[in-house]
Motif scaffolding. Structure first.
Motif, mmCIF file in Angstrom:
data_model
loop_
_atom_site.group_PDB
_atom_site.id
_atom_site.type_symbol
_atom_site.label_atom_id
_atom_site.label_comp_id
_atom_site.label_asym_id
_atom_site.label_seq_id
_atom_site.Cartn_x
_atom_site.Cartn_y
_atom_site.Cartn_z
ATOM 1 N N GLN A 88 30.161 37.789 50.466
ATOM 2 C CA GLN A 88 31.592 37.586 50.215
ATOM 3 C C GLN A 88 31.803 36.426 49.244
ATOM 4 O OE1 GLN A 88 34.172 36.185 53.555
ATOM 5 N NE2 GLN A 88 34.945 38.265 53.453
ATOM 6 N N GLY A 89 31.036 35.356 49.420
ATOM 7 C CA GLY A 89 31.149 34.216 48.522
ATOM 8 C C GLY A 89 30.703 34.528 47.109
ATOM 9 N N ILE A 90 29.735 35.427 46.960
ATOM 10 C CA ILE A 90 29.328 35.870 45.623
ATOM 11 C C ILE A 90 30.494 36.598 44.952
ATOM 12 C CG2 ILE A 90 27.807 37.487 44.401
ATOM 13 C CD1 ILE A 90 25.624 36.718 46.459
ATOM 14 N N GLY A 91 31.247 37.352 45.738
ATOM 15 C CA GLY A 91 32.447 37.985 45.202
ATOM 16 C C GLY A 91 33.447 36.957 44.710
ATOM 17 N N THR A 92 33.641 35.882 45.477
ATOM 18 C CA THR A 92 34.541 34.812 45.058
ATOM 19 C C THR A 92 34.090 34.204 43.736
ATOM 20 O OG1 THR A 92 35.072 34.270 47.360
ATOM 21 C CG2 THR A 92 35.490 32.561 45.712
ATOM 22 N N ALA A 93 32.792 34.002 43.598
ATOM 23 C CA ALA A 93 32.257 33.306 42.420
ATOM 24 C C ALA A 93 32.272 34.158 41.167
ATOM 25 C CB ALA A 93 30.832 32.837 42.711
ATOM 26 N N LEU A 94 32.009 35.465 41.305
ATOM 27 C CA LEU A 94 31.737 36.274 40.116
ATOM 28 C C LEU A 94 32.647 37.483 39.915
ATOM 29 C CD1 LEU A 94 27.814 36.343 40.248
ATOM 30 C CD2 LEU A 94 29.274 34.894 38.815
ATOM 31 N N TYR A 95 33.303 37.980 40.950
ATOM 32 C CA TYR A 95 33.934 39.287 40.808
ATOM 33 C C TYR A 95 35.401 39.360 41.252
ATOM 34 C CZ TYR A 95 29.028 40.561 40.418
ATOM 35 O OH TYR A 95 27.725 40.621 40.022
ATOM 36 N N GLU A 96 35.740 38.822 42.393
ATOM 37 C CA GLU A 96 37.015 39.166 43.029
ATOM 38 C C GLU A 96 38.186 38.395 42.420
ATOM 39 O OE1 GLU A 96 37.060 39.685 47.300
ATOM 40 O OE2 GLU A 96 34.886 39.463 47.349
ATOM 41 N N GLU A 97 39.222 39.161 42.025
ATOM 42 C CA GLU A 97 40.385 38.557 41.405
ATOM 43 C C GLU A 97 41.563 39.513 41.528
ATOM 44 O OE1 GLU A 97 41.570 36.353 37.206
ATOM 45 O OE2 GLU A 97 39.769 37.608 37.304
ATOM 46 N N MET A 98 42.672 39.008 42.062
ATOM 47 C CA MET A 98 43.911 39.770 42.128
ATOM 48 C C MET A 98 44.891 39.160 41.125
ATOM 49 S SD MET A 98 45.862 42.141 43.125
ATOM 50 C CE MET A 98 44.883 42.914 44.396
ATOM 51 N N PRO A 99 44.866 39.620 39.866
ATOM 52 C CA PRO A 99 45.731 39.014 38.847
ATOM 53 C C PRO A 99 47.157 39.566 38.928
ATOM 54 C CG PRO A 99 44.376 40.731 37.874
ATOM 55 C CD PRO A 99 43.987 40.663 39.319
ATOM 56 N N TYR A 100 48.095 38.772 38.438
ATOM 57 C CA TYR A 100 49.501 39.164 38.350
ATOM 58 C C TYR A 100 49.982 38.892 36.926
ATOM 59 C CZ TYR A 100 49.957 39.676 43.392
ATOM 60 O OH TYR A 100 49.830 40.108 44.684
ATOM 61 N N ASP A 101 50.882 39.758 36.443
ATOM 62 C CA ASP A 101 51.438 39.493 35.127
ATOM 63 C C ASP A 101 52.658 38.586 35.245
ATOM 64 O OD1 ASP A 101 53.636 41.055 35.870
ATOM 65 O OD2 ASP A 101 53.063 42.768 34.629
ATOM 66 N N ALA A 102 53.313 38.320 34.116
ATOM 67 C CA ALA A 102 54.422 37.370 34.109
ATOM 68 C C ALA A 102 55.613 37.842 34.923
ATOM 69 C CB ALA A 102 54.848 37.103 32.669
ATOM 70 N N GLN A 103 55.701 39.148 35.178
ATOM 71 C CA GLN A 103 56.790 39.692 35.981
ATOM 72 C C GLN A 103 56.427 39.797 37.461
ATOM 73 O OE1 GLN A 103 55.934 41.249 32.851
ATOM 74 N NE2 GLN A 103 57.479 39.797 32.113
ATOM 75 N N GLY A 104 55.269 39.240 37.837
ATOM 76 C CA GLY A 104 54.845 39.284 39.233
ATOM 77 C C GLY A 104 54.272 40.613 39.659
ATOM 78 N N GLN A 105 53.835 41.434 38.704
ATOM 79 C CA GLN A 105 53.236 42.727 39.029
ATOM 80 C C GLN A 105 51.737 42.569 39.285
ATOM 81 O OE1 GLN A 105 54.542 45.764 39.436
ATOM 82 N NE2 GLN A 105 56.651 45.125 38.998
ATOM 83 N N PRO A 106 51.246 43.037 40.437
ATOM 84 C CA PRO A 106 49.793 42.986 40.693
ATOM 85 C C PRO A 106 49.078 43.958 39.770
ATOM 86 C CG PRO A 106 50.911 44.224 42.415
ATOM 87 C CD PRO A 106 51.990 43.656 41.548
#
Length: 782
Positions: free
Chosen positions: A680-698
């Motif tokens: 799970q920590g490897i995911g934090t370091a290298l892969y996992e990301e929930m980005p949002y745009d300027a309008q708050g869209q996931p």
């Protein structure tokens, strides 16, 4: 790897034994029973109409013609009170989260209407036919702009978009003059999703005979869920029964009260029909809680030997739009001040933390909570100091780690460490990854590096800790019930819940250690509030410390009763008998099995003396360590990483974890916990990301967009366990459920930056995606 056993099981089945998990038989053969496996006659399925915008006034919803009685808005369910998770910390601003949006929507995915049908597909068709009307408002998608001048207020009765600020003041102005090195780093971690295999799910039924709401839900803390549901619906707790069946992963995601649960409960009561909602992956990723979006500005000073002189930390946490029940929106940020010093001696420390309110889903206590981000901030800052001073990563840690002889140790922010040898863990980790070999490869021009991360994990937090943090839910004595059934089976009842930790096995091992009953003859009852004692549940690496202690005490008291009855049946004095191997026997003489004692007590009472103890073979006992400030497991993670400077790809060539979890009740299960957490920590370091745009869209609505590490991304992790018993727990065990997830971000980023050091490049943000690595290389070239 080989490991010492300071508490090896004498029989191969008690504390210290690597016993195979009892529960695996049903899981591996597909006999697990989850909310999605449960269907009852007359059941209706729910799909939710969800907000497509992050911030807007909700002007109205037009229901589909002919389906008005199957679509419910907030106004149709006035019996549901808003969710309020209130911290007692001064200055905390309270949000109210209605189960269905009213007046405003505050994040994409917020539930607006509940649509019912006989199938989920039909219910989704109803939701798609609803016509909401919005007045769109500007969205706050970046936590750093939450309090900027002129930004809209998410909760309009607030003065600013901030749940809470915390601070510790100290004048550090003199450090510039005396320090040999000073670094400032601006670091950011991305918002993450928990992504359990099983999403949330709830099946609510109203029992007309008992006038009781029966709620089957995927929960880590069924008793706390019961309390929250009762409060929100105006019921007494005796009118609510919560059942958590098998739960497919929790990670904190299943430790909060969801609006969807309350809607299903209200509908079941109103319609007198069972109502079920099963979360799909899109809802799980984008509509419900996330976590770990942090921003740090860290300044640190050190002397010529690398000893820390002081640190200044300014941290902002994106807490989303609402405060999650029961932990509250400020838990992550409020923790930073207490845990930033970690296992290091830090003479001076100033911090300021901000829990920002944004147009995103609420955050929750994810596995490790704030610790992965804090560990990353501290560990990368240490490496930056080391490079400036010309020291090795090992050397700067060695001079700052709390020495073994100082244990137990209380640091300057009041954190109380119980036991351990942090320097030995560091030494072993460095030796195992063979740092000289990595340096030789670097000398040949290879873009390879080694990274370290030392940390401690405070687990099994007790009453004093959570009261001090202002938590709305404060744990007290953990209780357990132990009783013999008439045929001699030992039944244990606990109020917390197992969702992958193997508690059905480890708690049976604890019982075996005390009573000698074979674990195969021990049954664990958990996950049902009607059958188990109240508990705040499974979270914060507390289960084995707290429930293990409670089970041990209940079994001890049950053993005392069995000794009294056994002595009477053996026509012996109480002091002439002992309990060994599941038998009450005269010292050096004949005995009577616990199964026979149980049969006699329940089914042949005529054979009991008239003056026998009438307490029976059913005991409930409570346990709380003293002091209850928590246990402190610790580890050093060491990583060898190779960076492809053309593509930015990072390959983990070697990964070592040297871990001290105290006495390991079941070493094999501990290995699984650490390996899973590290992945799970490897995911934090290298892969996992929930980005949002300027309008708050996931921007990550599927697992093709939200990347999780798989088998090919996780290296062969080598484990080396030390065992320093905690002086404060029943068997010397410590909580280690979150430990594997804490270290990878710091260790991996340090390995990447060590590899990039000859290029003058450094990566600051998580995850270290190929794009970010290439951007760092390009910035250095410019």
């Amino acid at each position: 790897m080989n490991r010492p056993h300071s508490h090896a099981s004498k029989t191969g089945k008690g504390v210290g034994a690597s016993l195979r998990r009892k529960e695996d038989a049903r899981f591996l053969h597909g006999r697990g029973r989850y909310v999605g496996d449960i269907a009852v006659p007359g059941m209706l399925e729910v799909a939710f109409l969800r907000s497509p915008v992050a911030h807007a006034r909700l002007l109205g919803v037009t229901k589909p013609a002919g389906a008005q009685d199957r679509v419910f808005l907030a106004a149709d369910l006035p019996e549901i009170a808003p969710i309020r998770a209130v911290s007692a910390l001064p200055g905390f601003r309270v949000s109210e989260q209605t189960a269905l949006a009213t007046g405003k929507v505050r994040h994409v995915g917020e539930a607006i209407a509940a649509c019912l049908a006989s199938s989920r597909a039909e219910a989704e068709d109803l939701a798609a036919a609803c016509e909401p009307e919005f007045e769109v408002l500007p969205a706050i998608s970046d936590m750093l702009t939450a309090r900027a001048p002129g930004v809209p207020l998410i909760h309009e009765h607030w003065a600013e978009n901030v749940f809470l600020e915390t601070r510790r003041e100290e004048d550090l102005s003199d450090l510039d003059a005396v320090a040999a090195a000073k670094v400032t780093r601006v670091l950011r971690t991305s918002r993450q999703s928990m992504a359990p295999i099983e999403g949330r799910g709830v099946l609510a039924e109203w029992d007309t005979r008992l006038e009781q709401l029966v709620v089957t839900t995927a929960s880590q803390q069924p008793h706390v869920s019961k309390t929250g549901i009762a409060e929100a619906l105006g019921l007494d707790e005796g009118q609510v029964r919560v059942i958590a069946p098998d739960v497919g992963g929790g990670f904190g995601y299943k430790a909060i009260l969801l609006p969807e649960e309350l809607v299903c409960c209200a509908l079941a009561m109103r319609l007198q029909r069972p109502v079920r909602w099963l979360e799909d992956r899109l809802e799980q990723l984008t509509a419900n809680a996330n976590c770990r979006e942090h921003h740090y500005i860290v300044t640190a000073w050190a002397d010529r030997e690398g000893r820390l002189l002081g640190c200044d930390v300014d941290a902002t946490v994106d807490s989303g739009a609402y405060s999650s029940y029961p932990f509250s929106a400020c838990l992550e940020a409020a923790q930073i001040g207490s845990i930033f010093p970690g296992p290091y001696i830090l003479p001076r420390f100033r911090y300021h933390t901000l829990s920002a309110c944004t147009n995103k889903p609420p955050i929750l206590p994810y596995r490790g909570v704030a610790r992965p981000g804090v560990c990353y901030a501290m560990e990368t800052t240490l490496d930056a100091l080391a490079r400036q001073l010309g020291l090795s990563a090992e050397a700067i840690r060695a001079v700052n780690l709390v020495p073994k002889e100082a244990m137990p140790y209380r640091n300057l922010v009041g954190k109380h460490f119980d036991s351990g040898d942090y320097k030995e863990a560091l030494r072993r980790a460095v030796a195992l990854v063979d740092v000289p070999k990595v340096r030789a490869r670097q000398a040949k021009g290879e873009c390879v590096g080694v990274g370290l991360a030392s940390f401690c994990e405070q687990g099994a937090h007790g009453t004093s800790v959570y009261h001090g943090w202002g938590m709305p839910m404060v744990p007290g004595f953990e209780q357990a019930q132990a009783r013999f059934t008439p045929d001699g089976v030992l039944e244990l009842r606990v109020g917390l819940h197992s969702h992958g930790q193997g508690l059905e096995t480890t708690l049976a091992q604890v019982a075996h250690e005390i009573l000698g009953v074979d674990p195969a003859r021990v049954r664990l009852v958990h996950g049902d509030t009607a059958l188990t004692p109240y508990s705040t549940g499974t979270w914060g690496s507390r289960a084995m410390v707290m429930a293990g202690g409670a089970v041990a005490e209940a079994c001890r008291q049950l053993g005392e009763r069995a000794l009294t009855i056994g002595a009477a049946l053996l026509q012996a004095e109480r002091g002439e008998v002992e309990l060994a191997g599941g038998t009450v026997r005269r010292r050096g003489g004949a005995g009577i099995a616990l199964e026979e004692i149980a049969r006699t007590w329940y089914r042949r009472p005529q054979n009991l003396p008239a003056d026998v103890d009438r307490g029976g073979l059913d005991v409930t006992a409570g346990y709380r360590p003293d002091p209850d400030t928590g246990t402190h497991s610790y580890a050093c993670h060491a990583v060898v990483a190779r960076v492809d400077v053309e593509t930015g790809a990072v390959t983990l060539e070697d990964y070592v974890v040297v871990e001290d979890g105290g006495v390991l009740v079941n070493p094999m299960i501990v290995d699984g916990q650490v390996l899973g957490g590290t992945a799970q920590g490897i995911g934090t370091a290298l892969y996992e990301e929930m980005p949002y745009d300027a309008q708050g869209q996931p921007l990550a609505g599927t697992l093709a967009d939200y990347l999780l590490p798989g088998a090919t991304e996780v290296p062969d992790i080598r484990l080396d366990h030390m065992e320093t018993p905690s002086p404060w727990t029943r068997f010397g065990q410590k909580g280690i459920g979150e430990s594997g997830a804490i270290g990878p971000a710091g260790a991996i980023l340090n390995a990447i930056n060590d590899a990039l050091a000859p290029l003058g490049a450094e990566v600051f943000d998580l995850p270290a995606t190929p794009a970010r690595v290439l951007a760092a290389i390009e910035a250095a070239r410019r």
